[in-house]
Design an enzyme around this catalytic site. Structure first.
Site, PDB file in Angstrom:
ATOM      1  N   ASP A   7      25.087  -8.967 -29.790  1.00 22.54           N
ATOM      2  CA  ASP A   7      24.487  -8.400 -30.989  1.00 22.54           C
ATOM      3  C   ASP A   7      22.969  -8.519 -30.819  1.00 22.54           C
ATOM      4  OD1 ASP A   7      23.827 -11.045 -31.537  1.00 22.54           O
ATOM      5  OD2 ASP A   7      24.812 -11.098 -33.500  1.00 22.54           O
ATOM      6  N   CYS A  64      25.754 -13.843 -29.092  1.00 23.63           N
ATOM      7  CA  CYS A  64      25.203 -13.631 -30.424  1.00 23.63           C
ATOM      8  C   CYS A  64      24.215 -14.774 -30.650  1.00 23.63           C
ATOM      9  CB  CYS A  64      26.293 -13.555 -31.499  1.00 23.63           C
ATOM     10  SG  CYS A  64      27.198 -15.083 -31.825  1.00 23.63           S
ATOM     11  N   THR A  66      24.545 -17.883 -31.953  1.00 25.50           N
ATOM     12  CA  THR A  66      25.079 -19.181 -31.533  1.00 25.50           C
ATOM     13  C   THR A  66      26.242 -19.059 -30.561  1.00 25.50           C
ATOM     14  OG1 THR A  66      26.665 -19.270 -33.343  1.00 25.50           O
ATOM     15  CG2 THR A  66      24.479 -20.244 -33.747  1.00 25.50           C
ATOM     16  N   GLY A  67      26.824 -17.888 -30.444  1.00 23.91           N
ATOM     17  CA  GLY A  67      28.026 -17.680 -29.652  1.00 23.91           C
ATOM     18  C   GLY A  67      29.293 -17.819 -30.483  1.00 23.91           C
ATOM     19  N   HIS A  97      41.627 -25.185 -17.708  1.00 26.84           N
ATOM     20  CA  HIS A  97      42.697 -25.551 -18.644  1.00 26.84           C
ATOM     21  C   HIS A  97      43.170 -24.408 -19.530  1.00 26.84           C
ATOM     22  CE1 HIS A  97      41.641 -30.132 -18.617  1.00 26.84           C
ATOM     23  NE2 HIS A  97      41.997 -29.673 -17.426  1.00 26.84           N
ATOM     24  N   ASN A  98      42.252 -23.539 -19.953  1.00 19.29           N
ATOM     25  CA  ASN A  98      42.586 -22.524 -20.955  1.00 19.29           C
ATOM     26  C   ASN A  98      42.650 -21.114 -20.405  1.00 19.29           C
ATOM     27  OD1 ASN A  98      40.338 -24.531 -22.556  1.00 19.29           O
ATOM     28  ND2 ASN A  98      42.444 -24.481 -23.283  1.00 19.29           N
ATOM     29  N   HIS A 133      49.390 -26.245 -18.998  1.00 15.69           N
ATOM     30  CA  HIS A 133      48.372 -25.279 -19.410  1.00 15.69           C
ATOM     31  C   HIS A 133      48.994 -23.913 -19.666  1.00 15.69           C
ATOM     32  CE1 HIS A 133      45.512 -28.360 -18.652  1.00 15.69           C
ATOM     33  NE2 HIS A 133      45.699 -28.351 -17.338  1.00 15.69           N
TER      34      HIS A 133
END
Length: 148
Positions: A7, A64, A66-67, A97-98, A133
């Site tokens: 943004d 953006c 702050t993210g 992990h994600n 995971h």
């Protein structure tokens, strides 16, 4: 190919990341914003996430202020696992992990040198594929049917 978007508050950081990509031969699609004029981050996130879910891009990097806002918007899309990263350890762990496929950064809180390090780690770290995971990612993908 990487979907790159921001943004207005993340515009300057996005432009620095573009320079990093170009200097390192990393392919990307610029999904906007195309100036520092005010735009709504949910619409920018949508454009980038559609490139990923359609298979045009493997991963995304969204910025953006702050993210956080753009990560919330991105995570509304099925198949998107967006994470705000603020340290090298976090950038590595969200991949390991994600299996995060979208890195979110804050243009007001992340310097360009730090961003370059986080981008590099995010793009070059692989998911470990461990059973726990994979199970947890599967639970997130079907959270409405998940027993907690």
């Amino acid at each position: 190919m990487i979907a790159l978007a921001s943004d207005h508050a993340g515009y300057e950081l996005k432009e620095k990341i573009k320079e990093y990509f170009e200097g390192n031969g990393i392919g990307y699609i610029d999904c906007g914003a195309f100036s520092p004029e005010s735009v709504d981050y949910p619409l920018i996130a949508k454009t980038a996430c559609e490139k990923i879910t359609a298979g045009e891009c493997e991963k995304g990097i969204l910025c953006c202020g702050t993210g956080v806002g753009i990560s919330i918007a991105a995570n509304k899309f099925k198949g998107i696992r967006a994470a705000v990263c603020y340290s090298e350890d976090v950038a590595r762990l969200v991949r390991v992990h994600n299996d995060a496929n979208v890195l979110c950064l804050g243009g007001r809180v992340t310097g360009s040198e730090t961003a370059a390090k986080l981008v590099d780690i995010f793009l070059n770290t692989t998911f470990d594929g461990g059973e726990r995971h994979r199970r947890r990612i599967g639970q997130m993908e079907g959270i409405e049917n998940c027993e907690l």
